[in-house]
Design a protein around this motif. Structure first.
Motif, PDB file in Angstrom:
ATOM      1  N   PHE A  51      75.086  65.265  -6.371  1.00 60.40           N
ATOM      2  CA  PHE A  51      76.443  65.150  -6.903  1.00 60.40           C
ATOM      3  C   PHE A  51      77.495  65.602  -5.885  1.00 60.40           C
ATOM      4  CE2 PHE A  51      74.845  65.789 -11.545  1.00 60.40           C
ATOM      5  CZ  PHE A  51      74.360  64.495 -11.545  1.00 60.40           C
ATOM      6  N   THR A  52      77.110  66.540  -5.019  1.00 56.35           N
ATOM      7  CA  THR A  52      78.067  67.018  -4.024  1.00 56.35           C
ATOM      8  C   THR A  52      78.507  65.882  -3.115  1.00 56.35           C
ATOM      9  OG1 THR A  52      77.058  69.213  -4.081  1.00 56.35           O
ATOM     10  CG2 THR A  52      78.480  68.709  -2.203  1.00 56.35           C
ATOM     11  N   ASP A  53      77.558  65.041  -2.692  1.00 56.12           N
ATOM     12  CA  ASP A  53      77.908  63.894  -1.855  1.00 56.12           C
ATOM     13  C   ASP A  53      78.681  62.841  -2.638  1.00 56.12           C
ATOM     14  OD1 ASP A  53      76.668  64.995   0.357  1.00 56.12           O
ATOM     15  OD2 ASP A  53      74.727  64.082  -0.100  1.00 56.12           O
ATOM     16  N   ARG A  54      78.301  62.631  -3.909  1.00 51.68           N
ATOM     17  CA  ARG A  54      78.933  61.565  -4.679  1.00 51.68           C
ATOM     18  C   ARG A  54      80.304  61.942  -5.223  1.00 51.68           C
ATOM     19  NH1 ARG A  54      73.521  60.092  -6.183  1.00 51.68           N
ATOM     20  NH2 ARG A  54      73.445  61.108  -8.220  1.00 51.68           N
ATOM     21  N   TYR A  55      80.473  63.222  -5.604  1.00 46.73           N
ATOM     22  CA  TYR A  55      81.708  63.619  -6.279  1.00 46.73           C
ATOM     23  C   TYR A  55      82.487  64.709  -5.550  1.00 46.73           C
ATOM     24  CZ  TYR A  55      79.263  61.174 -10.001  1.00 46.73           C
ATOM     25  OH  TYR A  55      78.575  60.230 -10.728  1.00 46.73           O
ATOM     26  N   GLY A  56      81.904  65.289  -4.518  1.00 48.32           N
ATOM     27  CA  GLY A  56      82.616  66.281  -3.741  1.00 48.32           C
ATOM     28  C   GLY A  56      82.440  67.718  -4.195  1.00 48.32           C
ATOM     29  N   ARG A  57      81.781  67.926  -5.340  1.00 42.99           N
ATOM     30  CA  ARG A  57      81.558  69.274  -5.845  1.00 42.99           C
ATOM     31  C   ARG A  57      80.167  69.368  -6.465  1.00 42.99           C
ATOM     32  NH1 ARG A  57      84.494  73.213  -3.581  1.00 42.99           N
ATOM     33  NH2 ARG A  57      86.744  72.842  -3.702  1.00 42.99           N
ATOM     34  N   ASN A  84      81.264  67.916 -13.394  1.00 41.09           N
ATOM     35  CA  ASN A  84      82.537  67.570 -14.029  1.00 41.09           C
ATOM     36  C   ASN A  84      83.349  68.820 -14.349  1.00 41.09           C
ATOM     37  OD1 ASN A  84      80.236  67.670 -16.017  1.00 41.09           O
ATOM     38  ND2 ASN A  84      81.908  67.644 -17.496  1.00 41.09           N
ATOM     39  N   GLY A  85      82.685  69.906 -14.712  1.00 38.32           N
ATOM     40  CA  GLY A  85      83.387  71.154 -14.950  1.00 38.32           C
ATOM     41  C   GLY A  85      83.921  71.763 -13.664  1.00 38.32           C
ATOM     42  N   VAL A  86      83.156  71.657 -12.572  1.00 37.50           N
ATOM     43  CA  VAL A  86      83.610  72.181 -11.284  1.00 37.50           C
ATOM     44  C   VAL A  86      84.804  71.367 -10.772  1.00 37.50           C
ATOM     45  CG1 VAL A  86      82.935  72.775  -8.927  1.00 37.50           C
ATOM     46  CG2 VAL A  86      81.282  73.003 -10.787  1.00 37.50           C
ATOM     47  N   LEU A  87      84.805  70.059 -11.032  1.00 40.74           N
ATOM     48  CA  LEU A  87      85.951  69.238 -10.653  1.00 40.74           C
ATOM     49  C   LEU A  87      87.195  69.647 -11.437  1.00 40.74           C
ATOM     50  CD1 LEU A  87      84.234  65.740 -10.332  1.00 40.74           C
ATOM     51  CD2 LEU A  87      85.211  67.101  -8.474  1.00 40.74           C
TER      52      LEU A  87
END
Length: 380
Positions: free
Chosen positions: A71-77, A29-32
């Motif tokens: 999380f990379t697959d689910r959220y992109g980051r 969430n922070g990387v997003l």
């Protein structure tokens, strides 16, 4: 704030922006949030992406393993770790017109119907439309709003260090939190050949270490612990070990008044136990900018709307972090065995899905709306 067209002045009490310091664990969430500002790729040039967060006993027996790489697959980051100074440098370089004033010590502030006046300890004053207190757990702005209230001491102390080491047990993207009796040890790499670690132990507040004794004390505390704990301690210069009492606050029902509000640790200090402190400060900043952008000339209403949204978001994390810290601090052998049984039973099946749902998934509000990286021309 600049990306939304606001002219900001940052009053920084430090005389210079220092290099070094602790590492930061930044959940997806922070990387997003960083991605929304167009800065995630720059951070990822250095910061290792994590695949699994391990939780273990001091002997090295597994208590849980969180597959955060998914999380990379689910959220992109991804979820990452980064040196604090590296992140600060990237954020600072993204600013326009050099708005940071170093050596600016806030003494007090007053507000009226049209703005806020900040008085500095050197006798100078600064005037603005609003004041955002982002000055940490011992915030001077907070004291001016809510009164002087000491933070809550958690009962444990953290020794943080950075080891410059290549280790076969620490591949890129490592994370391991080890639990003992009344003491813990966590480590993760923050750059190639650089590993941030933290030793945590119960004890009274206000203590100090005698120069030249820290390495011996830490190696004695963690004698017999699984590798690479001792290697990390001995590979770290004592000059790079920072001792601090761990403090937080109970959630507050009010963060601001009039044209003044709080942000980050000044508003909601969250202990390191869930790794969300830096993430929540960045989220605060994005939400605050959004609310001010749509305020329609009503900054006070925008601040109250920001506070309402962010209190609801951060208060549960303050409570969860506190209780995880208490669980990690237990010393009684029976309580330690109960903690280990609890974590083996629920850390993967209950705690990980709950953390993703309540902490990480929120970041999707910014996942498809990146801010332009160019300079702004409009000012308030």
């Amino acid at each position: 704030m600049q990306r939304k067209g606001f002219q900001a002045i940052v009053l920084e009490r430090s005389e210079q922006l220092r290099d070094g310091g602790a590492g930061l664990h930044i959940w997806t969430n922070g990387v997003l949030a960083l991605d929304h500002l167009g800065l995630a790729d720059e951070v990822l040039k250095t910061a290792p992406a994590q695949s699994v967060c391990h939780f273990s006993t001091w002997r090295g027996d597994s208590l849980g393993a969180w597959p955060v790489g998914e999380f990379t697959d689910r959220y992109g980051r991804p979820t990452i770790a980064v040196e604090r100074s590296v992140l600060h440098g990237i954020l600072l370089n993204a600013l326009q017109d050099d708005p940071v004033r170093l050596g600016a010590h806030v003494a007090a502030f007053t507000q009226d119907r049209t703005g806020v006046t900040v008085r500095l300890t050197d006798g100078g004053t600064v005037r603005g439309d609003i004041l955002i207190g982002a000055d940490g757990v011992h915030s001077r702005v907070r004291s001016g709003l809510l009164g002087s209230q000491a933070p809550r001491y958690t009962g444990y102390i953290a020794w943080r260090g950075q080891a410059h080491i290549e280790h076969p047990l620490i591949p890129p993207g490592s994370f391991n939190a080890l639990f003992g009796r009344g003491t813990r040890f966590t480590y993760y790499d923050v750059a190639p050949g650089t590993v941030h670690w933290m030793s945590v132990a119960n004890g009274p507040a206000g203590g100090r270490d005698e120069p030249g004794t820290v390495t011996a004390e830490l190696t004695a505390r963690h004698r017999g612990w699984t590798a690479p704990v001792r290697d990390l301690i001995t590979a770290t210069s004592e000059a790079e070990i920072i001792r601090s009492d761990v403090q937080d606050r109970r959630p507050d029902r009010r963060w601001g008044s009039g044209r003044v509000t709080l942000l980050g640790d000044a508003a909601h200090p969250i202990t390191f136990n869930i790794g969300q402190g830096a993430c929540q400060a960045m989220e605060d900043a994005l939400v605050l900018a959004e609310r001010l952008e749509t305020a329609g000339g009503r900054p006070e209403a925008a601040l109250r709307a920001y506070e309402k949204e962010r209190r609801a978001r951060t208060a549960p994390m303050q409570r969860v972090a506190w209780w995880i810290g208490r669980m990690g601090a237990v010393e009684n052998p029976v309580a330690v065995r109960a903690r280990e049984a609890f974590m083996r039973a629920f850390w993967n099946t209950r705690a990980f899905p709950a953390a993703e749902k309540s902490q990480v998934a929120y970041g999707t509000r910014w996942s498809t709306t990146a801010e332009p990286a160019g300079p702004t021309t409009a000012h308030s």
